[in-house]
Write an enzyme that holds these catalytic residues in place. Sequence first.
Site, PDB file in Angstrom:
ATOM      1  N   HIS A  34       0.838  -1.207   0.000  1.00 33.81           N
ATOM      2  CA  HIS A  34       0.000   0.000   0.000  1.00 33.81           C
ATOM      3  C   HIS A  34       0.871   1.255   0.000  1.00 33.81           C
ATOM      4  O   HIS A  34       0.599   2.227  -0.705  1.00 33.81           O
ATOM      5  CB  HIS A  34      -0.872   0.054   1.256  1.00 33.81           C
ATOM      6  CG  HIS A  34      -1.838  -1.075   1.411  1.00 33.81           C
ATOM      7  ND1 HIS A  34      -1.700  -2.041   2.384  1.00 33.81           N
ATOM      8  CD2 HIS A  34      -2.963  -1.402   0.732  1.00 33.81           C
ATOM      9  CE1 HIS A  34      -2.705  -2.895   2.311  1.00 33.81           C
ATOM     10  NE2 HIS A  34      -3.488  -2.538   1.306  1.00 33.81           N
ATOM     11  N   GLY A 144      -2.704  -1.438  -7.303  1.00 31.26           N
ATOM     12  CA  GLY A 144      -1.589  -2.381  -7.357  1.00 31.26           C
ATOM     13  C   GLY A 144      -1.826  -3.473  -8.383  1.00 31.26           C
ATOM     14  O   GLY A 144      -2.953  -3.954  -8.552  1.00 31.26           O
ATOM     15  N   GLN A 145      -0.739  -3.870  -9.038  1.00 26.77           N
ATOM     16  CA  GLN A 145      -0.845  -4.947 -10.023  1.00 26.77           C
ATOM     17  C   GLN A 145      -1.118  -6.293  -9.355  1.00 26.77           C
ATOM     18  O   GLN A 145      -1.518  -7.245 -10.005  1.00 26.77           O
ATOM     19  CB  GLN A 145       0.445  -5.023 -10.832  1.00 26.77           C
ATOM     20  CG  GLN A 145       0.248  -5.685 -12.170  1.00 26.77           C
ATOM     21  CD  GLN A 145       1.496  -5.648 -13.010  1.00 26.77           C
ATOM     22  OE1 GLN A 145       2.608  -5.596 -12.481  1.00 26.77           O
ATOM     23  NE2 GLN A 145       1.331  -5.668 -14.302  1.00 26.77           N
ATOM     24  N   LYS A 146      -0.895  -6.365  -8.040  1.00 22.95           N
ATOM     25  CA  LYS A 146      -1.211  -7.597  -7.319  1.00 22.95           C
ATOM     26  C   LYS A 146      -2.665  -8.011  -7.598  1.00 22.95           C
ATOM     27  O   LYS A 146      -2.961  -9.181  -7.740  1.00 22.95           O
ATOM     28  CB  LYS A 146      -1.022  -7.418  -5.810  1.00 22.95           C
ATOM     29  CG  LYS A 146      -1.312  -8.707  -5.044  1.00 22.95           C
ATOM     30  CD  LYS A 146      -1.049  -8.546  -3.582  1.00 22.95           C
ATOM     31  CE  LYS A 146      -2.145  -7.813  -2.863  1.00 22.95           C
ATOM     32  NZ  LYS A 146      -3.389  -8.608  -2.694  1.00 22.95           N
ATOM     33  N   GLN A 150      -8.555  -6.247 -10.973  1.00 26.38           N
ATOM     34  CA  GLN A 150      -9.202  -5.071 -10.378  1.00 26.38           C
ATOM     35  C   GLN A 150      -8.740  -3.793 -11.094  1.00 26.38           C
ATOM     36  O   GLN A 150      -9.557  -2.940 -11.458  1.00 26.38           O
ATOM     37  CB  GLN A 150      -8.860  -4.990  -8.888  1.00 26.38           C
ATOM     38  CG  GLN A 150      -9.272  -3.697  -8.231  1.00 26.38           C
ATOM     39  CD  GLN A 150      -9.077  -3.740  -6.732  1.00 26.38           C
ATOM     40  OE1 GLN A 150      -9.965  -4.174  -6.018  1.00 26.38           O
ATOM     41  NE2 GLN A 150      -7.930  -3.315  -6.248  1.00 26.38           N
ATOM     42  N   SER A 183      -2.594  -8.012   3.099  1.00 26.36           N
ATOM     43  CA  SER A 183      -3.155  -7.974   4.450  1.00 26.36           C
ATOM     44  C   SER A 183      -3.592  -9.374   4.857  1.00 26.36           C
ATOM     45  O   SER A 183      -3.520  -9.750   6.022  1.00 26.36           O
ATOM     46  CB  SER A 183      -4.353  -7.031   4.496  1.00 26.36           C
ATOM     47  OG  SER A 183      -4.027  -5.792   3.913  1.00 26.36           O
TER      48      SER A 183
HETATM   49  P1  AMP Z   1      -6.433  -3.580  -0.475  1.00 25.17           P
HETATM   50  O1  AMP Z   1      -6.319  -2.868   0.823  1.00 25.17           O
HETATM   51  O2  AMP Z   1      -6.029  -5.010  -0.408  1.00 25.17           O
HETATM   52  O3  AMP Z   1      -7.747  -3.345  -1.154  1.00 25.17           O
HETATM   53  O4  AMP Z   1      -5.351  -2.902  -1.424  1.00 25.17           O
HETATM   54  C1  AMP Z   1      -5.418  -1.527  -1.727  1.00 25.17           C
HETATM   55  C2  AMP Z   1      -4.550  -1.251  -2.924  1.00 25.17           C
HETATM   56  O5  AMP Z   1      -3.207  -1.639  -2.642  1.00 25.17           O
HETATM   57  C3  AMP Z   1      -4.989  -2.067  -4.158  1.00 25.17           C
HETATM   58  O6  AMP Z   1      -4.854  -1.263  -5.314  1.00 25.17           O
HETATM   59  C4  AMP Z   1      -4.006  -3.210  -4.152  1.00 25.17           C
HETATM   60  O7  AMP Z   1      -3.792  -3.766  -5.437  1.00 25.17           O
HETATM   61  C5  AMP Z   1      -2.749  -2.522  -3.649  1.00 25.17           C
HETATM   62  N1  AMP Z   1      -1.822  -3.511  -3.085  1.00 25.17           N
HETATM   63  C6  AMP Z   1      -2.085  -4.444  -2.142  1.00 25.17           C
HETATM   64  N2  AMP Z   1      -1.003  -5.224  -1.925  1.00 25.17           N
HETATM   65  C7  AMP Z   1      -0.031  -4.779  -2.770  1.00 25.17           C
HETATM   66  C8  AMP Z   1       1.315  -5.176  -3.033  1.00 25.17           C
HETATM   67  N3  AMP Z   1       1.885  -6.199  -2.402  1.00 25.17           N
HETATM   68  N4  AMP Z   1       2.007  -4.488  -3.960  1.00 25.17           N
HETATM   69  C9  AMP Z   1       1.434  -3.441  -4.617  1.00 25.17           C
HETATM   70  N5  AMP Z   1       0.167  -3.021  -4.407  1.00 25.17           N
HETATM   71  C10 AMP Z   1      -0.555  -3.673  -3.505  1.00 25.17           C
END
Ligand code: AMP
Length: 266
Positions: A34, A144-146, A150, A183
């Site tokens: 994040h 994030g590309q993860k 999405q 997370s």
């Molecule tokens: P989330 O809180 O899981 O919804 O993630 C919020 C944003 O952070 C989303 O755009 C995710 O793709 C990005 N994100 C989560 N984990 C990673 C990671 N390891 N590397 C890069 N971006 C991430």
Amino acid sequence: MKIVKTIAEMRFIRASLPEPLGFVPTLGYLHEGHLSLVRQARTDNASVVVSIFVNPTQFTPSDDLDRYPRDLEGDISLLCKEGVDAVFAPSVDEMYPPRFDSRVEVDKLTRRLEGASRPGHFAGVTMVVAKLFNIVQPARAYFGQKDAQQAIVIKKMVADLNMNLEVITLPTVRQQDGLAMSSRNSYLSADERQAALVLYRALMLEQGLWSQGDKDAEKLRNEMVKLIGKEPLATIDYISITDNETLEELKEVRPPALVSLAVKIG
Ligand code: AMP
């Protein structure tokens, strides 16, 4: 840094934040993945807003809404150090008041991959992100590309609905041993965490074979299935090699391609 709980206050504060504004939507329980988005937003923009909202509409009934990890205080102190201007952390009632009755959906793109495995998930994502974009009015939003699908779906929504912002996708941040930061990694036992490395190994195997000249998608997929099959704690949900824009499965792997996989561990 302002901590904002209501839409009215967010709009009020937003009006005085300098342009351009960069926005990072999250579910919270923040980690370096994040923070990489937040830092890029800080570099590119005059002001930065981060949202923290565990959006119930993107969790399917079999998902983990009740036990999704939360630590608002910890998140706030991390974001304070990154020079974020405001954190928007609304309640569920604030975002979805009684008699809320709208939908924002991207169609075909969300029927594939994660959308096929978790029906309804992306409808929740597009709805909350559309609302957040309307509230925060960013010039740029960072994903994030993860969560590759999405980011692709959000880009499509922004283009189709003529939303006035740029969507920026940034690379996956990984632990030193290759595990993508998430997370949800907090759910893994020590053994499961070790087993989860098989995802990264599978991606690296595919990349290695492809760069040595193997372009046949089915063969590449089979090699990944074989590798993951050796890990007793892993059960494959899907492995997919698609066009990076349409998410249609490829026969021959040519850039821009997306290799993505969902694997249950433990
Ligand atoms: P989330 O809180 O899981 O919804 O993630 C919020 C944003 O952070 C989303 O755009 C995710 O793709 C990005 N994100 C989560 N984990 C990673 C990671 N390891 N590397 C890069 N971006 C991430």
